[in-house]
Enzyme design. Structure first.
Site, PDB file in Angstrom:
ATOM      1  NE  ARG A  23     -40.843  27.534  -8.667  1.00 11.32           N
ATOM      2  CZ  ARG A  23     -39.585  27.884  -8.865  1.00 11.32           C
ATOM      3  NH1 ARG A  23     -39.094  28.940  -8.274  1.00 11.32           N
ATOM      4  NH2 ARG A  23     -38.820  27.163  -9.623  1.00 11.32           N
ATOM      5  NE  ARG A  27     -37.320  30.564  -2.495  1.00 13.78           N
ATOM      6  CZ  ARG A  27     -36.272  30.568  -3.314  1.00 13.78           C
ATOM      7  NH1 ARG A  27     -35.058  30.549  -2.817  1.00 13.78           N
ATOM      8  NH2 ARG A  27     -36.437  30.620  -4.616  1.00 13.78           N
ATOM      9  NE  ARG A  36     -36.483  24.075   1.124  1.00 11.78           N
ATOM     10  CZ  ARG A  36     -35.459  23.376   1.605  1.00 11.78           C
ATOM     11  NH1 ARG A  36     -35.590  22.665   2.709  1.00 11.78           N
ATOM     12  NH2 ARG A  36     -34.300  23.372   0.978  1.00 11.78           N
ATOM     13  CG  ASP A  73     -37.289  21.684  -8.808  1.00 13.95           C
ATOM     14  OD1 ASP A  73     -37.664  22.840  -8.521  1.00 13.95           O
ATOM     15  OD2 ASP A  73     -36.420  21.461  -9.671  1.00 13.95           O
ATOM     16  CE1 TYR A 149     -31.743  25.063 -13.873  1.00 13.93           C
ATOM     17  CE2 TYR A 149     -33.428  24.327 -15.409  1.00 13.93           C
ATOM     18  CZ  TYR A 149     -32.950  25.271 -14.528  1.00 13.93           C
ATOM     19  OH  TYR A 149     -33.662  26.417 -14.294  1.00 13.93           O
TER      20      TYR A 149
END
Ligand code: CP3
Length: 343
Positions: A23, A27, A36, A73, A149
């Site tokens: 990562r 952010r 973004r 992702d 998921y």
């Protein structure tokens, strides 16, 4: 020109320890947030090669890591298979759950490469843009983690829906895993063909599975992917990351045939040096929350990790990805600490 990170993955470490961070784009960086903000949907952002390539390069410009990880992702794969995937602010990923034969029958490989094609374009752009000494890392989620998921329809604490399907409807669950093995092998091979120098398979939720389930859901699908990708691309290193799998790390390394393994924050380093490093390159494993705290405790721990793993091939990384509240200047101090170290 040599790529130090790639050489280390191939078992030829130099005197400096190469590094990248899970990562590393994201952010915690103001320049990431700026790019973004130009695209509302996160999936659409992942499928925008110009923007995805730009945010991949941002951390390299700031910190000069040895590796750049493709920005995308793990949920691109179910999306490519036709499952609906979206991100809701504050709630993380949401998916139309694959809970029975009917919802499984909606998935197929038919349009997979067209759907995920922009990711291959991102890799190709990065190949051209990156300096020659940088290693370009492609990645995918491991079938088990992606299936948690897909079956749950969201992120979950204990992956109950996937475990229950795995035990209660093993026929359907193994068909989901088989489809993911097929899609993921092709997806990684295409990333390599587009320019990835190495690939990482993220099994972020490999924790606390009983041995037979760990074999069937983590080791076997990962081994199948390693075998298939290696058949097409024998020289491309593959990194595994069976996060939080404890003592099962050892069997994972032996049985999957990965070239390198990423260590979560809980793996004891003297154990890793003795049991894992003789056969594979290890990667890791500073606690991302220690990088939020920063200062001398972070520097001391980084040096402990570097010292503990210096007798074999080691790539410095985190034990899991950066959290959004990470101060960018702490990443700078951590990077300088790693660059100053000599084996
Ligand atoms: O490491 C990198 O810098 C490369 C890009 C990358 C992302 N996700 C970008 C991302 C990688 C390698 C991933 C992998 C990923 N995605 C994993 C495996 C690694 C891990 O962290 O365990 C998992 C489990 C996911 C699924 C996922 N995607 C989650 C749980 C979330 C967070 C949801 C949230 O809102 O907090 C994402 C979204 C995501 N993927 C973000 C980023 C930078 C944040 C979303 C945003 O910026 O809007």
């Amino acid at each position: 020109m040599q790529k130090p990170l790639l050489e280390t993955l191939k078992g030829n470490p130099g005197d400096k320890v190469p590094f990248w961070f899970m990562r590393q784009a994201g952010r915690y960086l103001p320049e990431y947030k700026e790019v973004r903000a130009t695209t509302k949907s996160f999936m659409e952002f992942c499928y925008s090669p110009d923007k995805a390539a730009e945010v991949t390069l941002q951390p390299i410009r700031r910190y000069n890591m040895d590796g750049a990880i493709l920005f995308a992702d793990i949920l691109v794969v179910p999306d490519g298979l036709g499952q609906k995937v979206w991100f809701e602010a504050g709630h993380g990923p949401k998916l139309s759950a694959v809970s029975d034969e009917k919802s499984f029958s909606d998935l197929s490989m038919a349009s997979f490469h067209d759907n995920v094609g922009p990711v291959y374009d991102t890799v190709a752009r990065l190949k051209n843009a990156l300096p020659a000494d940088k290693t370009l890392l492609g990645f995918a989620g491991a079938p088990w983690t992606v299936a948690t998921y897909m079956v749950e329809g969201a992120g979950s604490k204990d992956h109950g829906a996937a475990r229950q399907m795995g035990y209660g409807n093993p026929g359907l669950f193994s068909r989901i895993l088989d489809m993911l093995v097929d899609a993921t092998s092709q997806y990684l091979s295409r990333q390599i063909e587009a320019g990835a120098d190495a690939v990482q398979i993220f099994d972020s939720w490999a924790a606390a599975l009983p041995e037979p389930a760990f074999d069937a859901w983590v080791i076997e699908p990962t081994k199948a992917i390693v075998d298939r990708v290696r058949a097409d691309h024998p020289d491309t290193p593959i990194i595994g990351f069976p996060r939080l799998s404890g003592a099962q790390y050892e069997r994972f390394v032996k049985e999957t045939g990965v070239d390198a393994v990423s260590l979560d924050t809980g793996v004891p380093l003297d154990w890793a040096a003795k049991k894992l490093q003789p056969s594979v390159c290890v990667q890791g494993n500073i606690d991302p929350h220690l990088v939020v705290a920063g200062g001398a405790p972070m520097v001391d721990e980084a040096n402990r990790v570097l010292e503990s793993l210096k007798s074999g091939p080691h790539i410095f990384n985190l034990g899991h990805g950066f959290v959004p509240e990470t101060p960018p200047e702490n990443v700078g101090l951590l990077s300088e600490t790693i660059k100053a170290f000599r084996r």
